[in-house]
Design a protein around this motif. Structure first.
Motif, PDB file in Angstrom:
ATOM      1  N   PRO A  75       0.761  -1.149   0.058  1.00 30.58           N
ATOM      2  CA  PRO A  75      -0.119  -0.107   0.060  1.00 30.58           C
ATOM      3  C   PRO A  75       0.924   1.027   0.022  1.00 30.58           C
ATOM      4  CG  PRO A  75      -0.020  -0.827   1.984  1.00 30.58           C
ATOM      5  CD  PRO A  75       0.858  -1.868   1.239  1.00 30.58           C
ATOM      6  N   ALA A  76       0.309   2.388  -0.388  1.00 30.52           N
ATOM      7  CA  ALA A  76       1.031   3.524  -0.437  1.00 30.52           C
ATOM      8  C   ALA A  76       1.561   4.042   0.939  1.00 30.52           C
ATOM      9  CB  ALA A  76       0.158   4.769  -0.892  1.00 30.52           C
ATOM     10  N   TRP A  77       2.745   4.552   0.962  1.00 30.28           N
ATOM     11  CA  TRP A  77       3.127   5.118   2.067  1.00 30.28           C
ATOM     12  C   TRP A  77       2.455   6.441   2.608  1.00 30.28           C
ATOM     13  CZ3 TRP A  77       8.799   5.268   0.463  1.00 30.28           C
ATOM     14  CH2 TRP A  77       9.527   3.770   0.325  1.00 30.28           C
ATOM     15  N   LYS A  78       2.301   6.597   3.807  1.00 30.51           N
ATOM     16  CA  LYS A  78       1.631   7.624   4.418  1.00 30.51           C
ATOM     17  C   LYS A  78       2.355   8.525   5.614  1.00 30.51           C
ATOM     18  CE  LYS A  78      -2.904   5.929   3.847  1.00 30.51           C
ATOM     19  NZ  LYS A  78      -4.309   5.378   4.541  1.00 30.51           N
ATOM     20  N   ASP A  79       3.762   8.197   5.325  1.00 28.82           N
ATOM     21  CA  ASP A  79       4.715   8.936   6.430  1.00 28.82           C
ATOM     22  C   ASP A  79       4.768  10.506   6.004  1.00 28.82           C
ATOM     23  OD1 ASP A  79       5.502   6.009   5.617  1.00 28.82           O
ATOM     24  OD2 ASP A  79       7.291   6.348   6.888  1.00 28.82           O
ATOM     25  N   GLY A  80       5.225  11.260   7.002  1.00 29.58           N
ATOM     26  CA  GLY A  80       5.588  12.629   6.806  1.00 29.58           C
ATOM     27  C   GLY A  80       6.705  13.026   7.625  1.00 29.58           C
ATOM     28  N   THR A  81       7.445  14.015   7.379  1.00 29.74           N
ATOM     29  CA  THR A  81       8.438  14.266   8.422  1.00 29.74           C
ATOM     30  C   THR A  81       8.484  16.048   8.419  1.00 29.74           C
ATOM     31  OG1 THR A  81      10.855  14.478   8.964  1.00 29.74           O
ATOM     32  CG2 THR A  81       9.944  14.312   6.376  1.00 29.74           C
ATOM     33  N   THR A  82       8.972  16.482   9.566  1.00 30.14           N
ATOM     34  CA  THR A  82       9.185  17.951   9.924  1.00 30.14           C
ATOM     35  C   THR A  82      10.733  17.946   9.281  1.00 30.14           C
ATOM     36  OG1 THR A  82      10.366  17.832  11.794  1.00 30.14           O
ATOM     37  CG2 THR A  82       7.856  18.033  11.923  1.00 30.14           C
ATOM     38  N   ALA A  83      11.236  19.387   9.009  1.00 28.48           N
ATOM     39  CA  ALA A  83      12.413  19.371   8.575  1.00 28.48           C
ATOM     40  C   ALA A  83      12.990  20.639   9.157  1.00 28.48           C
ATOM     41  CB  ALA A  83      12.645  19.258   7.098  1.00 28.48           C
ATOM     42  N   THR A  84      14.113  20.728   9.718  1.00 35.59           N
ATOM     43  CA  THR A  84      14.968  22.151   9.851  1.00 35.59           C
ATOM     44  C   THR A  84      16.379  21.864   9.573  1.00 35.59           C
ATOM     45  OG1 THR A  84      13.366  22.280  12.031  1.00 35.59           O
ATOM     46  CG2 THR A  84      15.642  23.439  11.873  1.00 35.59           C
ATOM     47  N   CYS A  85      16.774  22.731   8.499  1.00 31.25           N
ATOM     48  CA  CYS A  85      17.988  22.615   8.004  1.00 31.25           C
ATOM     49  C   CYS A  85      18.724  23.924   8.157  1.00 31.25           C
ATOM     50  CB  CYS A  85      17.739  22.250   6.336  1.00 31.25           C
ATOM     51  SG  CYS A  85      16.804  20.659   6.053  1.00 31.25           S
ATOM     52  N   LEU A  86      19.993  23.559   8.392  1.00 29.20           N
ATOM     53  CA  LEU A  86      20.732  24.925   8.493  1.00 29.20           C
ATOM     54  C   LEU A  86      21.702  24.774   7.388  1.00 29.20           C
ATOM     55  CD1 LEU A  86      22.590  26.187  11.631  1.00 29.20           C
ATOM     56  CD2 LEU A  86      23.924  25.872   9.729  1.00 29.20           C
ATOM     57  N   LEU A  87      21.875  25.904   6.598  1.00 28.26           N
ATOM     58  CA  LEU A  87      22.971  26.133   5.280  1.00 28.26           C
ATOM     59  C   LEU A  87      23.822  27.301   5.800  1.00 28.26           C
ATOM     60  CD1 LEU A  87      24.032  25.322   2.454  1.00 28.26           C
ATOM     61  CD2 LEU A  87      22.433  26.849   1.542  1.00 28.26           C
ATOM     62  N   ALA A  88      25.034  27.064   5.986  1.00 25.39           N
ATOM     63  CA  ALA A  88      25.890  28.237   6.142  1.00 25.39           C
ATOM     64  C   ALA A  88      26.755  28.560   5.002  1.00 25.39           C
ATOM     65  CB  ALA A  88      26.954  27.785   7.508  1.00 25.39           C
ATOM     66  N   VAL A  89      26.592  29.795   4.589  1.00 25.23           N
ATOM     67  CA  VAL A  89      27.417  30.082   3.294  1.00 25.23           C
ATOM     68  C   VAL A  89      28.117  31.249   3.862  1.00 25.23           C
ATOM     69  CG1 VAL A  89      27.238  31.022   1.211  1.00 25.23           C
ATOM     70  CG2 VAL A  89      25.278  29.641   1.874  1.00 25.23           C
ATOM     71  N   ASP A  90      29.527  31.029   3.908  1.00 24.68           N
ATOM     72  CA  ASP A  90      30.588  31.806   4.777  1.00 24.68           C
ATOM     73  C   ASP A  90      30.230  32.171   5.958  1.00 24.68           C
ATOM     74  OD1 ASP A  90      32.182  31.541   2.483  1.00 24.68           O
ATOM     75  OD2 ASP A  90      31.518  33.443   1.655  1.00 24.68           O
ATOM     76  N   ASP A  91      29.966  33.286   6.403  1.00 30.34           N
ATOM     77  CA  ASP A  91      29.569  33.812   7.674  1.00 30.34           C
ATOM     78  C   ASP A  91      27.973  34.067   7.799  1.00 30.34           C
ATOM     79  OD1 ASP A  91      29.386  36.084   6.239  1.00 30.34           O
ATOM     80  OD2 ASP A  91      30.389  37.179   7.623  1.00 30.34           O
ATOM     81  N   MET A  92      27.205  33.656   6.604  1.00 30.24           N
ATOM     82  CA  MET A  92      25.690  33.677   6.677  1.00 30.24           C
ATOM     83  C   MET A  92      25.031  32.438   6.929  1.00 30.24           C
ATOM     84  SD  MET A  92      23.549  36.241   6.799  1.00 30.24           S
ATOM     85  CE  MET A  92      24.244  37.571   5.648  1.00 30.24           C
ATOM     86  N   VAL A  93      24.145  32.280   7.859  1.00 31.49           N
ATOM     87  CA  VAL A  93      23.332  31.091   8.063  1.00 31.49           C
ATOM     88  C   VAL A  93      22.044  31.300   7.694  1.00 31.49           C
ATOM     89  CG1 VAL A  93      22.060  29.863  10.118  1.00 31.49           C
ATOM     90  CG2 VAL A  93      24.634  30.303  10.115  1.00 31.49           C
TER      91      VAL A  93
END
Length: 362
Positions: free
Chosen positions: A175-193
């Motif tokens: 059967p089809a998957w019914k999962d889900g997820t939150t996401a918190t992603c940090l991308l640092a580009v030089d000194d900028m987050v």
């Protein structure tokens, strides 16, 4: 809506190159001849100049390192996932073969809190950063004014693509998957987050400030939120869900789903649940100590300020037990992440708990 509108504009980078002064036609012709000779001997001068600029810019930029701790709690399954990439380019040579000329270094850290299973969180942990690297803007040398907007668009496109890819795979299963997820992603580009988040996981920054009293000063910490929670009890989120034909009962979408934005959750997408992240940015300074990325399991029993003060307590106490291959500072951060996750369970959190502690060094 401009997601950067509520944040102060970053100061001009120390790496910015002032525009060249106007030159006479004779000087320009002479310089062109010199560049042509240099290119024949050593390759394009522009490429060499960009590499030299990166070497200069790298000095004084923050160095980020990640430490993670996970606890299953009382759940039958660990549904959290995480990613640690202090040096994103070394991990993604096929997707991100070279950084744009304006960028010296990039780091990536992420926490995914799954629900209904671990397939969505694992999929996002495996694929989102690859999609991000493939979509990362390639900007001509000298054109830095649009970098923020392009990174914002890149993050928005990356989350949309990751959600679409997972939903396509989920719907093909039987059967089809019914999962889900939150996401918190940090991308640092030089000194900028840049922090892009969906759902109720959070990111907080510890910044040290000096409080002056007379001739002496005391150092204290402030806790800065780098993310925004998305749940159906928030007015704007609830209105969007209702306009899409969904309902909110007992603080949940259709009385079931606790978050109003997520990756996956295909059965709720028609009810106003979206995969558009909130994006915030923050320029790091020498006063910044660390960032906590954690799922809601931590914040059910800790306030953001309590979590920051708990970590500071571990970092400032007597020397911790050192592990082979770790410096004393690294051992302290490792111990702080482990103790924070364990303390969340001790305080009664029955949920999965995942904590990423990102140290900031200059």
């Amino acid at each position: 809506m401009d997601l950067f509108g509520d944040l102060p504009e970053p100061t001009q980078s120390a790496c910015a190159v002032p525009p060249a002064a106007s030159k006479s036609a004779e000087e320009k012709e002479d310089n062109n001849l010199k560049r042509k000779r240099a290119d024949l001997d050593h390759g394009p001068s522009e490429d060499r100049g960009a590499e030299e600029l990166k070497k200069v810019c790298r000095e004084g930029l923050p160095v980020l390192k990640g430490y993670v701790a996970s606890r299953r709690g009382e759940r039958e399954e660990m549904q959290d996932a995480h990613v640690l990439m202090p040096d994103m380019t070394s991990c993604l040579t096929t997707d991100l073969s070279a950084l744009p000329s304006q960028v010296s270094c990039m780091s990536y850290f992420a926490v995914f809190d799954g629900h209904g299973g671990a397939r969505s969180s694992c999929f996002a942990a495996e694929h989102l950063h690859h999609t991000l690297a493939k979509k990362f803007p390639r900007i001509p040398t000298g054109e830095t004014e649009n970098l923020d907007k392009l990174i914002k668009k890149c993050l928005l496109d990356t989350f949309r693509q990751t959600d679409e890819d997972f939903l396509k795979k989920a719907s093909s299963q039987k059967p089809a998957w019914k999962d889900g997820t939150t996401a918190t992603c940090l991308l640092a580009v030089d000194d900028m987050v840049y922090v892009a988040n969906l759902g109720d996981s959070r990111a907080v920054l510890c910044r040290i400030i000096m409080e002056l009293e007379g001739a002496e000063g005391e150092r204290s910490s402030v806790t800065l939120a780098l993310s925004k929670e998305h749940n159906p009890t928030i007015y704007e989120e609830r209105m969007r869900i209702q306009r899409a034909g969904g309902t909110v009962r007992d603080g949940r979408v259709l009385g079931v789903l606790e978050v109003s934005r997520s990756i996956g959750d295909g059965q709720y997408k028609r009810c106003g649940v979206i995969s558009t992240p909130d994006i915030r940015r923050c320029q790091l300074t020498t006063n910044d100590r660390f960032i906590i990325l954690a799922c809601d399991g931590l914040f059910k029993v800790f306030s953001a300020d309590e979590a920051v003060k708990y970590v500071l307590g571990v970092l400032q106490e007597e020397p911790v037990e050192k592990r082979e291959g770790l410096t004393e500072e690294a051992a302290r951060y490792e111990a702080a992440s482990q103790r924070l996750a364990s303390e969340a369970v001790r305080r009664g959190c029955a949920d999965n708990v995942t904590v990423i502690l990102v140290s900031i060094g200059f």
